[in-house]
Design an enzyme around this catalytic site. Structure first.
Site, PDB file in Angstrom:
ATOM      1  N   ASP B 365     -15.265   4.243  13.076  1.00  0.00           N
ATOM      2  CA  ASP B 365     -14.119   4.501  12.216  1.00  0.00           C
ATOM      3  C   ASP B 365     -14.455   4.982  10.811  1.00  0.00           C
ATOM      4  O   ASP B 365     -13.699   5.763  10.237  1.00  0.00           O
ATOM      5  CB  ASP B 365     -13.242   3.240  12.133  1.00  0.00           C
ATOM      6  N   TYR B 453      -5.196  -1.039  14.357  1.00  0.00           N
ATOM      7  CA  TYR B 453      -5.945  -2.225  13.907  1.00  0.00           C
ATOM      8  C   TYR B 453      -5.992  -2.310  12.388  1.00  0.00           C
ATOM      9  O   TYR B 453      -6.074  -1.295  11.717  1.00  0.00           O
ATOM     10  CB  TYR B 453      -7.386  -2.165  14.418  1.00  0.00           C
TER      11      TYR B 453
END
Lengths: 722, 722
Positions: B365, B453
């Site tokens: 990420d 998330y």
């Protein structure tokens, strides 16, 4: 005579290190200390030299507990009940020639407790008593109504019950009756008035420790510091018979080695000993809840907070016992069982020095000293936050009479600035989404001070169904005297078994293990233990990906299958499930144990200390429920041989599938001391979680309200601040 | 035309899921979104159907940052500096035909930073720019004074820079231009107006992902819920070329399998969607500090609190960067270096489903999306406590122009009701001893919302010298559609790769890893890595004890020796020591890394995702400092092949003894979802400590003052409370 009395008083005052404020009017304190009791009774104070011994006031002795009545089947014995049991014991033993080592509620059968509802009469109240008389262990049950006393045979189990506080108080005198000891002290240029001895349990290493109840006394000088632990008189050991109160072997290895007494400078940690600047942040940050807590404690022990309800009580051996922990299901509004009983069952603290004065230091503190007996009153602003409330303990002294331990447990709601859940989404549906909910929990805390070390035990209940158990270590590291003042004096091949912390002080390497008994009752008594194994799987060319992590579930059929050594590279989740109950989509309801900060014992499995503390052989165990299997290091841990332990029970390999089962978890710490631990150790913590896993249909805190500024307390700084 | 515009507005609003409030007047938003900007510019609001898109106000865009001036060598580029760099880039590229993927301060050499003192002129200010133009990656340095642009060759490294927010915003439109896609949606009975697609990075699995910058779009319906993640349109994948903005492959597997869209009921988590009772504790508990904090933030980024001082800044890729962390020695009063730089270097989130729509989900990420770019404004009462203060970020948009991300970091002092140290001693010397000190720490927090998330990153500084880094996971679990509504429908041999969370929803098993770059500088740059190995030793009959745990210390000479896999049964402590500096008693000064809650990747080491995220092969690594080795998954992580990773650098096995070294730690979580994670996940946390070990001569919080009731805040309940 005056001088002798004065000397006695000093020694008595010194002995109080082991007394821990336990003085009662019923106290069966032996000859040596009766004067102390008298002195204290007369004046409230005993003064000898520069020492002042404060006696608890009458108020704190019975502090409103005289009228306590048990209101729940698991409520501990009341002051009145304990006094009644004592009377029965006097009759049973035909006088006061006995000592009580445990006198607690004999909990009713689980079924009776489970069936009981508020308003029902209590199941029969019974006391479980461990006593000694004429050199024999007694295991007794006393019926509180009929007064009947029944005895169970315990002759097949080795070891002795925990050493009573009053026995410790008496036995630490023994060396001072020994001329060799007194000579050793005087030859070192020390004043006997400054010397204090501590009773170390001897462990068990074979014949030498058989037959006699022993204690190994080691001594310190209290001169110029409250932190006498940092001033060991290294090498002196007075092996003493507890029953006879006589030194049976006196060893002095330190004199020959010319080990100096470490200096007092810099060892005192008290605020009142102030000799260097005190750091203070001008604007205190505080946990504030001006309207009081959101929980109630019904009938002294039943705690009700948010969606949780549990029974909480002090226990002289375990410290704190949490029973019948139940959580309300937000979908149905019903209370659901999670855990029938949870407590610290045993500790193991082996020091890693094989030399004469150290090899035996392999403590099992709950069974040897009483984890609860050593849990003293908490500091109301620094041990617990300002919004805490306190629970007292009522324990039995060694003569069986009751006394009150005030403020032994604190209970408080915690908001530590964290979120229970949160999510930010971009502005897409209606307003921008930014949802967060504060994490609020309920903490029940006690602190056991096992002479030098302080163990903080927290049971923390979260609104999302999680129970976090945290063990924190602080207090004072027990140290070894040495002639070294710099590591460059140590020969390359020499092992000093620790770290040089200051001039002439070595912090000896050691471990701490705390084993928890967790009698899970996930939606009822019949549970199974599910290993949710995560393993590498291969796609065999069916995917551009070579591999993935696959879940394989297996229910443990027997106790041996549930002897779990954690493996980082072959991991599992460990669930206690109820195989008879499923969620709407068909998952068995469960709780998982989430380990953290683990350590495994590196001792040889056949080493006597390791056999006695064999509960450290695995991190996780599951056994079939057996009423007699409460203490993972054995019922009589003191000088036990290791034949009555969790390992032995588990090796019988009984069935555990779809039954009433007990989960055991061993938390561990390796401790290589460092200079930051001198002269008092910053707190280190570790813990584990019991966490709902498909227990609820969905996130149980989904509908919790966020904080709103206009609902939070309105505060201003105290005038005295900064 | 009106209808078409309206439709476009809806789609534009939908696209905002990837925009994350980033709109700037300089924005180089492509054609598709220019109308949105216009609309927003005109009214401040865009309304389409039931959606309202709020545009940040001008105030929050520049919020007092127009006049920011860098005051420290490590201060991030200011609004003005970024605008200046953009001008230089326009010249360099001869127009606006470039996209910026990173534009940050090119930090001066460490020596220059170390030498710098307040009042000195700043070292030369330079910008490090990653840009793309005409299908090529550019690695540029722009001198802010001279305006000179220099280019570094990066052709030897595979992969692409992170996908810019504006690229995501544009690329999610591509499927709607594809008739097959539109047909698939319509055939499912869905309204195109309700559909939102998210750009998933494709990973790299070989030739198929080579040469082109790709994104895999998967889609959800937003109908009747803000939580569209719970309504996947399973099986549809639109593989799209980012540079061309065209679907290059359209896959529809779901239709054939008759996978229904999961229902919306019970999925919304917003307070405003209230359709069930809200749980609220009547008496809020709050962290209060009415006189304000005890810290100052000097010149926007230098935080000074208690005995700590450190530089703190937002970073678009790493999130938060902590630099020059120094702690004051209570003995000498001097600030001592602990860590030169610490930050989250890369993440790895592999999902464990090898099927077509899931195998590639192996996110990195930080390198793929920007951990800091996705860190949005914090909720001032629920993300952080009331006593927090906030720090904004100034980042560059994809056209190089600056914008402000408000309230990206919060900083607060925490008191959670715990003790920094404590000890109770029996009443022996003077009054009874009961000393305890409150534990107060300073937390710097950010939260990155990577689509579903949320990662909460805390850097927590304790007064005892400890730094605790905590990663918390919450937000929404990404799920897979399924035809199942009960586990009893699943064939015994079928692997669904996860847990049935609700009707037609599977929570797919996955891992989370966060790798931290920890450039330690323990009392100076030259450090060593010491393995303090704990191993079983035997006494060979010289003691009644058979065995003990022995400490053996070994300094790692090269990088390979410092590739550490943690072992529970063969444990070590891991110290970064300064071999050139010792305490008074001769211990080398050091800090140790204390792991907790670890997980190890179970993927095959040769699996492409594992090679790319090879930093998960070990929990601990140490490398020699190399200015270019910042990103453990590679500089260009997007579609990288794994030849520019921590594993590769470390395998070169350079010397690390008594040198400037970098410690790397990989924190891990295995996540087998459970129903409690639906529809939004309760926070789970893990972390590690950097802890002083013989760094101080003694406990550095020995002289900290206890809390005193008359100095704590004076609070009353809010009128609106309860």
């Amino acid at each position: 005579m005056e001088a002798k009395n004065s000397f006695m008083l000093i020694l008595l005052a010194v002995s109080a290190v082991l007394l821990f404020t336990v003085f009662t009017s019923h106290s069966s304190i032996s000859t040596a200390s009766s004067e102390l009791t008298d002195c204290a009774a007369n004046s409230g104070w005993c003064t000898a030299k520069n020492r002042i011994l404060r006696r608890p006031t009458a108020a704190s002795l019975s502090a409103n507990h005289s009228s306590d009545v048990a209101g729940h089947p698991l409520d501990p014995l009341t002051l009145t009940e304990i006094a009644g049991v004592r009377d029965r014991l006097v009759s049973f033993f035909g006088g006061s020639g006995f000592s009580v080592h445990s006198l607690v509620l004999d909990e009713p059968d689980k079924d009776a407790v489970r069936r009981w509802k508020k308003g029902d009469p209590l199941p029969q109240r019974q006391a479980a008593v461990i006593a000694r008389a004429a050199g024999k262990n007694y295991l007794l049950t006393v019926d509180l109504e009929s007064g009947a006393v029944s005895e169970q045979d315990s002759s097949h189990v080795s070891g002795f019950p925990l050493i009573a506080l009053e026995e410790m108080q008496a036995v630490i005198w023994a060396p001072f009756k020994n001329p060799d000891f007194n000579n050793s002290i005087i030859e070192r240029g020390l004043d006997l008035n400054d010397v204090v001895c501590l009773p170390f349990s001897p462990g068990w290493f074979g014949d030498k420790e058989d037959g006699k109840r022993l204690v190994k006394l080691e001594c310190f000088t209290t001169k110029d510091t409250a932190n006498f632990y940092m001033r060991p008189i290294e090498g002196i050991i007075a092996v003493t018979d507890i029953d006879e109160n006589e030194v049976v072997e006196f060893i002095d290895r330190g004199k020959k080695k010319h080990i100096p007494i470490p200096k007092a400078d810099g060892t005192d940690y008290r605020l009142s000993s102030d000799n260097s600047p005190v750091f203070k942040l001008p604007n205190p940050v505080s946990m504030e809840q001006p309207n009081g807590p959101n929980f109630v404690i019904e009938g002294n022990h039943l705690v009700k907070w948010a969606n949780w309800e549990f029974h909480l009580k002090p226990d002289p051996r375990a410290g704190v016992v949490v029973s019948q922990a139940r959580v309300r299901d937000p979908d149905t509004g019903l209370l659901r069982n999670v855990m029938y009983k949870g407590f610290a069952s045993e500790l193991f603290v082996p020091y890693m020095d094989p030399e004469e004065a150290w090899y035996f230091k392999t403590y099992m503190d709950a069974g040897e000293y009483g984890f609860g007996l050593q849990a003293l009153a908490l500091d109301p602003l620094n041990d617990c936050p300002r919004n805490a409330v306190y629970m007292d303990a009522v324990f039995a002294a060694s003569d069986g009479s009751p006394y009150v331990r005030s403020n032994m447990i604190c209970i408080f709601e915690r908001y530590a600035g964290d979120a229970a859940w949160r999510h930010t989404e971009a502005p897409i549906v209606g307003d921008m989404i930014r949802e967060a909910r504060p994490k609020i929990s309920l903490v029940a805390r006690m602190v056991a001070s096992l002479a030098n070390y302080d163990y903080i035990i927290d049971w923390e209940f979260h609104a999302d169904g999680l129970i976090h158990v945290k063990v924190s270590l602080t207090g004072i590291v027990i140290v070894k005297g040495t002639s070294y003042v710099n590591t460059n004096q140590v020969n390359e091949n020499e092992d000093v078994y620790g770290t040089l912390l200051s001039d002439n002080i070595i912090g000896v390497v050691h471990d701490h293990y705390v084993n928890f008994h967790l009698d899970m009752d996930v939606d009822g008594p019949d549970n199974s233990f599910l290993n949710v194994h995560l393993k590498r799987a291969y796609t065999d060319g069916k995917s551009p990906r070579k591999s993935y992590m696959k879940v394989e579930k297996q229910v443990a059929k027997t106790e041996k299958e549930a002897q779990i050594k954690l493996k980082l590279y072959d991991p599992s989740e460990f669930h206690v499930i109820n195989p008879n109950k499923r969620t709407k989509v068909g998952n068995p309801v469960g709780y998982k144990i989430v380990p953290a900060g683990t350590a495994a014992s590196l001792l040889d499995p056949e080493d006597p200390p390791q056999k006695r503390a064999a509960f450290t052989n695995n991190q996780i165990w599951v056994t079939g429920y057996n009423r007699s299997q409460q203490w993972s290091g054995g019922l009589f841990a003191y000088q036990s041989h290791g034949e009555d332990t969790l390992q032995v029970w588990s090796d019988r390999d009984g069935p555990i599938e779809n039954r009433d089962i007990v989960l055991w978890y061993t938390l561990g710490f390796h401790h290589v001391p460092c200079q930051e631990d001198f002269p008092i150790m910053p707190t280190v913590s570790s813990g584990f979680d019991l966490k709902p896993v498909n227990f609820f249909e969905r996130n149980p805190v989904l509908r919790v309200a966020p904080y709103d500024d206009n609902q939070l307390p309105v505060c201003k700084a105290a005038a005295a601040s900064a």
